[in-house]
Write an enzyme that holds these catalytic residues in place. Structure first.
Site, mmCIF file in Angstrom:
data_model
loop_
_atom_site.group_PDB
_atom_site.id
_atom_site.type_symbol
_atom_site.label_atom_id
_atom_site.label_comp_id
_atom_site.label_asym_id
_atom_site.label_seq_id
_atom_site.Cartn_x
_atom_site.Cartn_y
_atom_site.Cartn_z
ATOM 1 N N ASN A 288 9.747 -9.446 -0.393
ATOM 2 C CA ASN A 288 10.055 -10.302 1.032
ATOM 3 C C ASN A 288 10.786 -11.442 0.871
ATOM 4 O OD1 ASN A 288 9.192 -7.609 1.856
ATOM 5 N ND2 ASN A 288 7.635 -8.504 3.278
ATOM 6 N N GLU B 51 2.880 -8.452 2.033
ATOM 7 C CA GLU B 51 2.473 -9.999 1.902
ATOM 8 C C GLU B 51 1.146 -10.515 1.977
ATOM 9 O OE1 GLU B 51 4.982 -11.805 5.046
ATOM 10 O OE2 GLU B 51 6.749 -10.973 4.257
ATOM 11 N N GLU C 116 11.704 -6.744 2.318
ATOM 12 C CA GLU C 116 12.305 -7.331 3.789
ATOM 13 C C GLU C 116 13.012 -8.184 3.350
ATOM 14 O OE1 GLU C 116 9.051 -8.717 6.434
ATOM 15 O OE2 GLU C 116 7.846 -6.732 5.885
ATOM 16 N N TYR D 224 12.776 -14.572 2.888
ATOM 17 C CA TYR D 224 13.348 -15.032 4.223
ATOM 18 C C TYR D 224 14.103 -16.539 3.919
ATOM 19 C CZ TYR D 224 11.164 -11.345 6.519
ATOM 20 O OH TYR D 224 11.062 -9.892 7.123
ATOM 21 N N ARG E 115 11.107 2.354 5.803
ATOM 22 C CA ARG E 115 9.698 1.756 5.539
ATOM 23 C C ARG E 115 8.798 1.317 6.695
ATOM 24 N NH1 ARG E 115 8.198 -4.192 4.485
ATOM 25 N NH2 ARG E 115 6.330 -4.317 3.217
ATOM 26 N N HIS F 154 -0.109 -3.495 6.474
ATOM 27 C CA HIS F 154 0.469 -4.476 7.074
ATOM 28 C C HIS F 154 -0.207 -5.060 8.143
ATOM 29 C CE1 HIS F 154 4.987 -5.619 7.336
ATOM 30 N NE2 HIS F 154 4.344 -6.483 8.340
HETATM 31 C C1 FCB Z 1 7.252 -11.043 7.582
HETATM 32 C C2 FCB Z 1 6.427 -9.844 8.089
HETATM 33 C C3 FCB Z 1 7.205 -9.014 9.006
HETATM 34 C C4 FCB Z 1 8.035 -9.891 10.016
HETATM 35 C C5 FCB Z 1 8.874 -10.875 9.268
HETATM 36 C C6 FCB Z 1 9.639 -11.676 10.228
HETATM 37 O O1 FCB Z 1 6.551 -11.851 7.300
HETATM 38 O O2 FCB Z 1 5.973 -8.984 6.815
HETATM 39 O O3 FCB Z 1 6.054 -8.380 9.600
HETATM 40 O O4 FCB Z 1 7.008 -10.563 10.956
HETATM 41 O O5 FCB Z 1 8.211 -11.533 8.438
#
Ligand code: FCB
Length: 473
Positions: free
Chosen positions: A309, A181, A378, A311, A92, A136
């Protein structure tokens, strides 16, 4: 926020059962143009908002910029060879808008398109499925000067750019995501101002969010018109949002932040409406007068897939009585005084709490909105790495991936149609406002020599891909 003094994520990978993923699961890794390409002023590329922002004093840690980054523009062949060694099924990447359409309007730049043609051809020659993200975060600077995402016309420009890319690459790229995002583009770019273009106005952030989604809808329609067989989606960044306690005030704080972080995007994109409580929360910020008839129908144009995505998780509490609201620009317009609470659990080098079960929850939640195939576009972690005898033994990053893949597998067991997973990131890169100080890569990059060194996590990920799952520990 970084918290370098925090404890390591996980000590050991003890006795865990093996897990197998469904046949054809799309194992990938992700990057983004401005974070890796460099070659900022080469072959006709013009500045994006991130060039301007990173060259403005005080915006990025240590004054780092993406001028050179990982020099991927000049190292495409070697980088794809590394992907092939990993056994990636998909890669990607994002297209730099000002590289292929300098200034953001008018004709394509043939040299810019050529770079992406070479990249895609090289991927295909290595059996790696290209997955193209159109946006992006690198808006051409002249479009920002004309108003940026708070201006409605930017959405139309994005659709034109989409057509140009669909014409040039649609014969060989099957998977397309429009935005990466949009929450970050809107609320960090125009609310708190910690991302480009660095503006700080809550109403503008909300307008930007709307026009990003409008641009997405128009872009989907442009792709469908040019390439009816393309698989088209969008990538949103989502967080479970928990109240710090079960008091009504904390629950309300969680509802508000969930509205801004998640439902602001999920509801219009997948249901064609803004949540009523969110509109009410934002009453003092905007009257939503920028929303025109038909916009929500465009925004909710049917998709083929949704990218998630993931985290971390947010835990929030009601404002403390008697304590004045922090006056710093906020990415939570209308809810600036909600408190973000840390739980004392292990964090990454970004200070983000590690919470793998949150991925299962998030995937289940998106599945409650839609039966569409989902992809984790992600997921990953920054840790401080050290190169010892030419090796980087990144046990914490490896443990993070392992835990999150287990969480993803649990979602699949629950019936979530999860079809693929992209590790963030293929290699260390320019981490936005943190510059090169945060490393997310499975491949270590020495920014002086541009040497690439696969870390332990990369070798482990290659074995995961080979066996289509995790080995028993
Ligand atoms: C996300 C972004 C990516 C990277 C990660 C850690 O928010 O999409 O570009 O910075 O975080």
């Amino acid at each position: 926020m970084s918290n370098p003094a925090s404890p390591p994520a996980v000590d050991v990978l003890d006795e865990r059962p093996g897990l197998t993923f469904p046949p054809g699961f799309l194992w990938g890794a992700a990057t983004a143009a401005y974070q890796i390409e460099g070659a900022a002023a080469v072959d006709g590329r013009t500045p994006s908002i991130w060039d301007t922002f990173s060259h403005t004093e005080g915006r990025v840690v240590a004054g780092h910029t993406g001028d050179v980054a990982c020099d991927h523009y000049h190292r495409l062949g070697g980088d794809v060879a590394l992907m092939a060694e990993l056994g990636l099924k998909s890669y990607r990447f994002s297209v730099s808008w000002p590289r292929v359409q300098p200034g953001g309007t008018g004709a394509a730049n043939p040299q810019g398109l050529d770079f992406y043609r070479r990249l895609v051809d090289e991927l295909l020659a290595n059996g790696i499925e290209p997955w193209l993200t159109l946006y992006h975060w690198d808006l051409p600077q002249p479009l920002e000067d004309a108003g940026g995402w708070p201006a409605r016309d930017t959405a139309a420009r994005f659709a034109d750019y989409t057509t140009l890319l669909a014409d040039a690459l649609g014969d060989r790229v099957r998977y397309w995501t429009t935005l990466n995002e949009p929450w970050c583009s809107a609320f960090l770019g125009y609310g708190s101002g910690v991302h480009a273009p660095g503006r700080t106005n809550g109403a503008d952030a909300v307008r930007a969010g709307h026009h990003l989604m409008l641009g997405h809808g128009l872009s989907v329609q442009a792709l469908r018109a040019a390439r009816p067989t393309a698989e088209v989606g969008v990538t949103v960044n989502l967080y479970p949002v928990d109240p710090a306690s079960d008091t009504p005030a904390d629950s309300d704080a969680a509802r508000r932040i969930d509205g801004l972080a998640n439902r602001f995007f999920l509801d219009p994109l997948l249901r064609g409406s803004y949540p009523e409580d969110l509109v009410a929360d934002l009453r003092t910020v905007t009257d939503f007068g920028h929303v025109r008839d038909g916009d929500l129908a465009t925004i909710s144009t049917p998709l083929d897939l949704v990218g998630v995505n993931y985290y971390s998780r947010h835990v929030v509490a009601a404002p403390t009585e008697g304590v004045a609201t922090d006056s710093a620009p906020s990415c939570w317009p209308g809810s600036e005084d909600v408190r973000f609470v840390t739980r004392g659990v292990p964090v990454t080098d970004m200070g983000w709490e590690i919470d793998a079960p949150g991925l299962t929850e998030t995937l289940r939640r998106v599945h409650d909105y839609t039966d569409l195939p989902l992809y984790v576009t992600e997921n990953g972690s920054a840790f401080v790495d050290s190169v010892v005898d030419g090796q980087v033994d990144d046990v914490d990053r490896l443990a993070y991936f392992d835990a999150h893949l287990r969480a993803a597998h649990e979602a699949i067991n629950d019936g979530v149609p999860l079809r693929g997973y992209f590790a963030w990131s293929l290699m260390d890169n320019f981490e936005w406002a943190w510059g090169y100080t945060k490393r997310f890569g499975m491949i270590h990059v020495d920014y002086d020599s541009q040497a690439r060194t696969p870390k332990s996590s990369a070798k482990w990920y290659a074995s995961v891909i080979r066996r289509n799952g995790l080995a028993a520990q």
